[in-house]
Design an enzyme around this catalytic site. Structure first.
Site, PDB file in Angstrom:
ATOM      1  CD  GLU A 108      -2.860  -0.952   2.620  1.00 49.28           C
ATOM      2  OE1 GLU A 108      -2.679   0.391   3.188  1.00 49.28           O
ATOM      3  OE2 GLU A 108      -3.586  -1.808   2.764  1.00 49.28           O
ATOM      4  CG  ASP A 146      -3.026   8.770   7.700  1.00 55.60           C
ATOM      5  OD1 ASP A 146      -3.928   7.470   7.734  1.00 55.60           O
ATOM      6  OD2 ASP A 146      -2.829   9.159   6.298  1.00 55.60           O
TER       7      ASP A 146
END
Length: 278
Positions: free
Chosen positions: A50, A61
């Protein structure tokens, strides 16, 4: 359609082992180092890669991946350069699946049709777009599928039985189960709870289920991989990279090797899940 992701999971199923999925940020800390790192990941044991698309407002995040994105942006990484990075990686690796992960805004600005065409040409296999719910499938998910790209959806501990069919409806490649509520890198995954959640998801789909968020050690990777079709590690790799940078956040001779060494140890943990099951 059959993508590299489908081929890889079929191969892993024949081998009887879970996938080890690694996450790194495109262009962190610079594009040249990023390419070296991408090339090192499969050799170290990554089955699927990824690649984060840097964005100025990455709401899902944690601090490590946010910092990685900022380093990449400060270094001049754009979505166009991210696709070029994938293209450069593909010159030496035609088989390792590559998934781009990030947010819709940069793709919208790039232009959906242009992005999908360029991503496919670069050698991208799938997309994980964390801020596009199923209700917005017409925006990107359906065009991506038409372009031959897998659209990988996130399921979470709060995705209930009523919501799950909608989440899975147009998902392909694999399902990404987020093992904790909150931001990346913020807690450790509970393997028992993960096992229950994976079983629940599998009642609704034949797709592989990979588990991410909260995996930092070989032991943790092994415990999670034993409950799922794959384990995803990101924040721990970003942390390992960051610790090797100099005071100006530039790569050092230790950068690529430190991440590759951690990937190798985590990959051994994932493979240990197979041995434990036998």
């Amino acid at each position: 359609m059959t993508t590299r992701i489908d081929i890889r999971f079929a191969q892993l199923k024949r081998e009887g082992r879970p996938a080890f999925v690694t996450f790194v940020m495109a262009g962190d800390p610079d594009l040249a180092t990023s390419l070296q790192l991408l090339k090192a990941l499969p050799t170290a044991g990554a089955d699927i890669i990824e690649i984060g698309m840097p964005f100025t407002d990455p709401m899902a995040d944690g601090p490590a991946i946010q910092a990685a994105g900022l380093r990449a942006l400060h270094g001049g990484t754009t979505l166009h350069k991210t696709l070029e990075l994938v293209g450069d990686f593909r010159k030496d690796d035609a088989t390792t699946p590559v998934v781009l992960m990030g947010y819709y805004n940069p793709i919208y600005i790039y232009g959906v049709d242009a992005f999908l065409a360029d991503a496919k040409a670069a050698g991208v296999d799938g997309l994980i777009i964390v801020d596009l719910p199923p209700e917005e499938d017409a925006e990107l998910c359906l065009p991506a599928m038409k372009a031959g790209l897998n659209f990988i959806r996130l399921a979470t501990p709060t995705t209930d039985e009523k919501r799950l069919p909608a989440v899975l409806a147009n998902t392909s490649g694999f399902v990404y189960y987020v093992s904790i509520t909150g931001i990346t890198g913020s807690a450790s995954a509970d393997s028992v709870a993960v096992g229950d959640a994976v079983a629940r998801i599998k009642r609704h789909t034949d797709l592989p289920v990979c588990v991410g968020f909260g995996i930092r050690t070989p032991e943790g990777a092994r415990a999670i991989a034993a409950q799922a079709d794959g384990a995803v590690v990101g924040s721990a790799l970003i942390d390992a990279l960051q610790k090797t940078l100099d005071t100006d956040n530039r790569a050092t001779q230790a950068t690529v090797g430190a991440v590759a060494d951690l990937v190798a140890s985590l990959a051994a943990g994932v493979r240990g899940a197979q041995q434990a099951a036998e």
